[in-house]
Scaffold this motif. Structure first.
Motif, PDB file in Angstrom:
ATOM      1  N   PRO A  44       0.838  -1.199   0.000  1.00 28.57           N
ATOM      2  CA  PRO A  44       0.000   0.000   0.000  1.00 28.57           C
ATOM      3  C   PRO A  44       0.879   1.258   0.000  1.00 28.57           C
ATOM      4  O   PRO A  44       2.094   1.156   0.199  1.00 28.57           O
ATOM      5  CB  PRO A  44      -0.779  -0.127   1.309  1.00 28.57           C
ATOM      6  N   PRO A  45       0.285   2.443  -0.199  1.00 31.44           N
ATOM      7  CA  PRO A  45       1.079   3.671  -0.156  1.00 31.44           C
ATOM      8  C   PRO A  45       1.886   3.745   1.146  1.00 31.44           C
ATOM      9  O   PRO A  45       1.331   3.645   2.236  1.00 31.44           O
ATOM     10  CB  PRO A  45       0.031   4.775  -0.226  1.00 31.44           C
ATOM     11  N   THR A  46       3.203   3.859   0.999  1.00 33.77           N
ATOM     12  CA  THR A  46       4.125   3.854   2.126  1.00 33.77           C
ATOM     13  C   THR A  46       5.110   4.997   1.967  1.00 33.77           C
ATOM     14  O   THR A  46       5.740   5.129   0.915  1.00 33.77           O
ATOM     15  CB  THR A  46       4.902   2.512   2.157  1.00 33.77           C
ATOM     16  N   GLU A  47       5.236   5.824   3.007  1.00 36.16           N
ATOM     17  CA  GLU A  47       6.191   6.935   2.938  1.00 36.16           C
ATOM     18  C   GLU A  47       7.611   6.407   2.983  1.00 36.16           C
ATOM     19  O   GLU A  47       7.936   5.535   3.785  1.00 36.16           O
ATOM     20  CB  GLU A  47       5.948   7.929   4.078  1.00 36.16           C
ATOM     21  N   ARG A  48       8.445   6.925   2.087  1.00 33.70           N
ATOM     22  CA  ARG A  48       9.866   6.581   2.034  1.00 33.70           C
ATOM     23  C   ARG A  48      10.636   7.896   2.126  1.00 33.70           C
ATOM     24  O   ARG A  48      11.152   8.393   1.124  1.00 33.70           O
ATOM     25  CB  ARG A  48      10.190   5.873   0.721  1.00 33.70           C
ATOM     26  N   LEU A  55       5.473   5.535  -1.884  1.00 37.23           N
ATOM     27  CA  LEU A  55       5.540   4.488  -2.895  1.00 37.23           C
ATOM     28  C   LEU A  55       4.468   3.439  -2.656  1.00 37.23           C
ATOM     29  O   LEU A  55       4.183   3.078  -1.512  1.00 37.23           O
ATOM     30  CB  LEU A  55       6.921   3.820  -2.835  1.00 37.23           C
ATOM     31  N   ALA A  56       3.865   2.963  -3.731  1.00 41.48           N
ATOM     32  CA  ALA A  56       2.938   1.836  -3.683  1.00 41.48           C
ATOM     33  C   ALA A  56       3.313   0.909  -4.834  1.00 41.48           C
ATOM     34  O   ALA A  56       3.838   1.350  -5.860  1.00 41.48           O
ATOM     35  CB  ALA A  56       1.495   2.289  -3.832  1.00 41.48           C
ATOM     36  N   GLN A  70       4.709   9.213  -5.464  1.00 44.28           N
ATOM     37  CA  GLN A  70       4.350  10.626  -5.347  1.00 44.28           C
ATOM     38  C   GLN A  70       5.482  11.296  -4.598  1.00 44.28           C
ATOM     39  O   GLN A  70       5.958  10.783  -3.590  1.00 44.28           O
ATOM     40  CB  GLN A  70       3.051  10.758  -4.561  1.00 44.28           C
ATOM     41  N   SER A  71       5.935  12.436  -5.099  1.00 44.10           N
ATOM     42  CA  SER A  71       6.973  13.196  -4.406  1.00 44.10           C
ATOM     43  C   SER A  71       6.423  13.734  -3.090  1.00 44.10           C
ATOM     44  O   SER A  71       5.271  14.159  -3.032  1.00 44.10           O
ATOM     45  CB  SER A  71       7.459  14.365  -5.260  1.00 44.10           C
TER      46      SER A  71
END
Length: 72
Positions: A44-48, A55-56, A70-71
């Motif tokens: 799932p959408p995960t902040e990096r 990122l997903a 997504q930036s």
């Protein structure tokens, strides 16, 4: 023993596989829309934060990974 013809040995990827990705403006919204259409997400959408992105990763109909980012 080695790999049989046409089969990769352990640790190797089979010929013809690739991964690709897309940058999107609103990752959570994009993922929600894709899930409504039956797209399966492997991550799932995960902040990096160290990479400056969220990122997903989803799977195409053949099970190959497609990344969406997504930036931050």
């Amino acid at each position: 023993g080695g790999a049989s013809p046409g089969q990769p040995s352990r640790g190797e990827k089979p010929a013809g596989t690739c991964t690709f990705g897309f940058n999107v403006k609103d990752l959570k919204r994009t993922c929600a829309q894709l899930e409504e259409k039956g797209v399966r997400f492997m991550m799932p959408p995960t902040e990096r934060p160290n990479e400056g992105i969220m990122l997903a990763i989803c799977a195409d109909p053949d099970g190959l990974a497609i990344s969406l980012s997504q930036s931050l």
